[in-house]
Design a protein around this motif. Structure first.
Motif, PDB file in Angstrom:
ATOM      1  N   GLY A   1      -6.472   1.412  -4.169  1.00  0.00           N
ATOM      2  CA  GLY A   1      -5.020   1.393  -4.185  1.00  0.00           C
ATOM      3  C   GLY A   1      -4.573   2.783  -4.616  1.00  0.00           C
ATOM      4  N   THR A   2      -5.544   3.633  -4.953  1.00  0.00           N
ATOM      5  CA  THR A   2      -5.201   5.016  -5.285  1.00  0.00           C
ATOM      6  C   THR A   2      -6.112   5.945  -4.474  1.00  0.00           C
ATOM      7  N   LEU A   3      -5.558   7.063  -4.046  1.00  0.00           N
ATOM      8  CA  LEU A   3      -6.346   8.007  -3.238  1.00  0.00           C
ATOM      9  C   LEU A   3      -7.574   8.482  -3.998  1.00  0.00           C
ATOM     10  N   GLU A   4      -7.380   8.755  -5.293  1.00  0.00           N
ATOM     11  CA  GLU A   4      -8.477   9.305  -6.086  1.00  0.00           C
ATOM     12  C   GLU A   4      -9.685   8.351  -6.114  1.00  0.00           C
ATOM     13  N   ASP A   5      -9.421   7.068  -6.354  1.00  0.00           N
ATOM     14  CA  ASP A   5     -10.514   6.095  -6.401  1.00  0.00           C
ATOM     15  C   ASP A   5     -11.119   5.871  -5.019  1.00  0.00           C
ATOM     16  N   TRP A   6     -10.289   5.997  -3.995  1.00  0.00           N
ATOM     17  CA  TRP A   6     -10.792   5.835  -2.626  1.00  0.00           C
ATOM     18  C   TRP A   6     -11.823   6.932  -2.328  1.00  0.00           C
TER      19      TRP A   6
ATOM     20  N   ALA B   1     -22.245 -14.027  -3.747  1.00  0.00           N
ATOM     21  CA  ALA B   1     -22.127 -14.921  -4.906  1.00  0.00           C
ATOM     22  C   ALA B   1     -22.287 -16.387  -4.472  1.00  0.00           C
ATOM     23  N   GLY B   2     -22.545 -16.612  -3.207  1.00  0.00           N
ATOM     24  CA  GLY B   2     -22.784 -17.973  -2.721  1.00  0.00           C
ATOM     25  C   GLY B   2     -21.514 -18.709  -2.319  1.00  0.00           C
ATOM     26  N   ILE B   3     -20.397 -17.990  -2.204  1.00  0.00           N
ATOM     27  CA  ILE B   3     -19.132 -18.645  -1.837  1.00  0.00           C
ATOM     28  C   ILE B   3     -18.978 -18.604  -0.312  1.00  0.00           C
ATOM     29  N   THR B   4     -18.681 -19.749   0.269  1.00  0.00           N
ATOM     30  CA  THR B   4     -18.559 -19.766   1.736  1.00  0.00           C
ATOM     31  C   THR B   4     -17.129 -20.077   2.184  1.00  0.00           C
ATOM     32  N   ASP B   5     -16.299 -20.559   1.266  1.00  0.00           N
ATOM     33  CA  ASP B   5     -14.920 -20.878   1.636  1.00  0.00           C
ATOM     34  C   ASP B   5     -14.011 -19.753   1.143  1.00  0.00           C
ATOM     35  N   ILE B   6     -13.517 -18.981   2.091  1.00  0.00           N
ATOM     36  CA  ILE B   6     -12.756 -17.781   1.721  1.00  0.00           C
ATOM     37  C   ILE B   6     -11.356 -17.853   2.326  1.00  0.00           C
ATOM     38  N   LEU B   7     -10.372 -17.663   1.484  1.00  0.00           N
ATOM     39  CA  LEU B   7      -8.973 -17.663   1.948  1.00  0.00           C
ATOM     40  C   LEU B   7      -8.379 -16.284   1.691  1.00  0.00           C
ATOM     41  N   ILE B   8      -7.869 -15.668   2.735  1.00  0.00           N
ATOM     42  CA  ILE B   8      -7.226 -14.360   2.551  1.00  0.00           C
ATOM     43  C   ILE B   8      -5.709 -14.558   2.633  1.00  0.00           C
ATOM     44  N   ILE B   9      -5.005 -14.053   1.612  1.00  0.00           N
ATOM     45  CA  ILE B   9      -3.531 -14.123   1.634  1.00  0.00           C
ATOM     46  C   ILE B   9      -3.040 -12.830   2.267  1.00  0.00           C
ATOM     47  N   THR B  10      -2.448 -12.979   3.435  1.00  0.00           N
ATOM     48  CA  THR B  10      -1.986 -11.785   4.151  1.00  0.00           C
ATOM     49  C   THR B  10      -0.456 -11.775   4.179  1.00  0.00           C
ATOM     50  N   GLY B  11       0.079 -10.933   5.003  1.00  0.00           N
ATOM     51  CA  GLY B  11       1.531 -10.877   5.151  1.00  0.00           C
ATOM     52  C   GLY B  11       1.815 -10.190   6.477  1.00  0.00           C
ATOM     53  N   ARG B  12       3.072  -9.915   6.737  1.00  0.00           N
ATOM     54  CA  ARG B  12       3.393  -9.219   7.979  1.00  0.00           C
ATOM     55  C   ARG B  12       2.697  -7.855   7.997  1.00  0.00           C
ATOM     56  N   GLY B  13       2.257  -7.445   9.171  1.00  0.00           N
ATOM     57  CA  GLY B  13       1.615  -6.137   9.276  1.00  0.00           C
ATOM     58  C   GLY B  13       0.151  -6.147   8.887  1.00  0.00           C
ATOM     59  N   LYS B  14      -0.428  -7.341   8.715  1.00  0.00           N
ATOM     60  CA  LYS B  14      -1.824  -7.409   8.257  1.00  0.00           C
ATOM     61  C   LYS B  14      -2.738  -8.004   9.319  1.00  0.00           C
ATOM     62  N   ARG B  15      -2.270  -8.045  10.583  1.00  0.00           N
ATOM     63  CA  ARG B  15      -3.056  -8.683  11.642  1.00  0.00           C
ATOM     64  C   ARG B  15      -4.435  -8.047  11.823  1.00  0.00           C
TER      65      ARG B  15
ATOM     66  N   GLY C   1       0.820  -1.217   0.000  1.00  0.00           N
ATOM     67  CA  GLY C   1       0.000   0.000   0.000  1.00  0.00           C
ATOM     68  C   GLY C   1       0.849   1.260   0.000  1.00  0.00           C
ATOM     69  N   THR C   2       1.944   1.217  -0.756  1.00  0.00           N
ATOM     70  CA  THR C   2       2.888   2.348  -0.727  1.00  0.00           C
ATOM     71  C   THR C   2       2.272   3.668  -1.200  1.00  0.00           C
ATOM     72  N   ARG C   3       1.287   3.578  -2.109  1.00  0.00           N
ATOM     73  CA  ARG C   3       0.698   4.819  -2.618  1.00  0.00           C
ATOM     74  C   ARG C   3      -0.090   5.570  -1.542  1.00  0.00           C
ATOM     75  N   PHE C   4      -0.392   4.886  -0.429  1.00  0.00           N
ATOM     76  CA  PHE C   4      -1.200   5.488   0.629  1.00  0.00           C
ATOM     77  C   PHE C   4      -0.377   5.974   1.824  1.00  0.00           C
ATOM     78  N   LEU C   5       0.935   5.784   1.766  1.00  0.00           N
ATOM     79  CA  LEU C   5       1.748   6.172   2.926  1.00  0.00           C
ATOM     80  C   LEU C   5       1.580   7.668   3.212  1.00  0.00           C
ATOM     81  N   PRO C   6       1.493   8.140   4.441  1.00  0.00           N
ATOM     82  CA  PRO C   6       1.718   7.373   5.668  1.00  0.00           C
ATOM     83  C   PRO C   6       0.488   6.646   6.210  1.00  0.00           C
ATOM     84  N   LEU C   7      -0.668   6.779   5.498  1.00  0.00           N
ATOM     85  CA  LEU C   7      -1.901   6.144   6.005  1.00  0.00           C
ATOM     86  C   LEU C   7      -1.739   4.656   6.274  1.00  0.00           C
ATOM     87  N   THR C   8      -0.937   4.002   5.437  1.00  0.00           N
ATOM     88  CA  THR C   8      -0.820   2.548   5.535  1.00  0.00           C
ATOM     89  C   THR C   8       0.446   2.101   6.273  1.00  0.00           C
ATOM     90  N   LYS C   9       1.036   3.046   7.014  1.00  0.00           N
ATOM     91  CA  LYS C   9       2.247   2.667   7.740  1.00  0.00           C
ATOM     92  C   LYS C   9       1.895   1.654   8.841  1.00  0.00           C
TER      93      LYS C   9
END
Ligand code: G1P
Length: 287
Positions: free
Chosen positions: A256-261, A48-62, A15-23
């Motif tokens: 991922g962009t301020l404008e679209d947010w 959409a009727g999907i019940t099995d959801i997997l989120i791929i996270t990383g460090r800093g995403k707790r 989320g580098t485009r959002f720094l410092p918001l995403t620090k």
């Protein structure tokens, strides 16, 4: 029908485009109207009727895991204080879905993140829904992809018209139109310069793949930006099997962009219970 389809939500990017918001918080937790971006994505999967959801996270995403988990201390404090509406709201979020998590150890790109889902997905078709992208429409984008998959029995992903000057922000497709808003894709190029773009149809962040995608993804080495690209695996796959692109007729916001947010806030507030007050305020402001 969609009961065998699993959802994979990559949410490991910096989320580098959002720094410092995403620090100190993941970009997927930035709120749009009354809920974090990733909740909009999870709700689209559930619709959409999907019940099995997997989120791929990383460090800093707790914070993502905490958001969808129960918060026992907060719940008992709200209960003691008699704040039943607030209690119901937070309980509802933790009961939305049974969500699984895998951490991507190194941020090697979207293709690498998707590859982390291989074992969880197994032999089922699956959707990939970018965790920083909100789509709104009827049918919802993921439901639309499932309908096309069921009709054509092939992998399919959503595209939208992008400005010629902005092709270098998207995967761009080349292919032949075969039905209303549906293309048979021959190749894809990740983030081409406008001159090198084969069309102005850009990949918007919702995909439905048959599980053989993983075989192609394992063959991909780093590409654009030194990252392992999902688009490169899709291109390899399109050489061997039928792959379709669907021009999604709804709205799409890239948080991922301020404008679209900002646009997502304004647009989705107007569609919400606060819409009429907000619209009055906006109109007054113009004067
Ligand atoms: C990713 C994909 C790209 C797609 C885009 C949509 O790029 O690699 O093909 O068009 O998402 O947002 P990213 O935005 O992660 O750089």
């Amino acid at each position: 029908m969609s009961k065998n389809i699993k959802a994979v939500i990559p949410a490991a990017g910096f989320g580098t485009r959002f720094l410092p918001l995403t620090k100190a918080q993941p970009k997927e937790m930035l709120s749009v109207v009354d809920r974090p971006t990733i909740q909009w994505v999870v709700e689209e999967a559930l619709d959409a009727g999907i019940t099995d959801i997997l989120i791929i996270t990383g460090r800093g995403k707790r914070a993502i895991e905490n958001h969808f988990d129960r918060s026992i201390e907060l719940e008992s404090a709200l209960e003691k204080a008699g704040k039943h509406d607030e209690l119901a709201k937070i309980r509802k979020v933790s009961e939305l879905a049974n969500i699984h998590y895998i951490r991507q150890k190194t941020q090697n790109g979207l293709g690498d993140a998707v590859l982390c889902a291989k074992q969880h997905v197994g032999d089922s078709p699956f959707v990939v829904m970018l965790g920083d992208t909100i789509c709104q429409g009827t049918p919802n984008c993921t439901s639309g992809l499932i309908e096309i998959y069921e009709e054509y029995n092939s992998s399919v992903f959503a595209v939208m018209d992008v400005l010629s000057s902005e092709t270098d922000r998207y995967g761009i497709i080349d292919g032949k139109i075969i039905d209303e808003n549906i293309w048979h894709v021959s190749q894809m190029i990740e983030k081409p310069e406008p001159k090198a773009a084969p069309s102005n149809l850009g990949i918007l962040g919702r995909y439905l793949f048959t599980p053989d995608l993983f075989e192609y993804q394992s063959q991909v080495v780093s590409g654009v930006k030194g990252e392992i690209q999902l688009t490169d695996a899709m291109s390899l796959m399109a050489e061997k099997t039928k792959m379709l692109a669907w021009r999604f007729p709804g709205k799409r916001f890239d948080i991922g962009t301020l404008e679209d947010w900002f646009k997502a806030h304004t647009d989705l507030v107007l569609d919400s219970q606060w819409g009429s007050d907000f619209s009055k305020w906006l109109n007054k402001r113009k004067i």
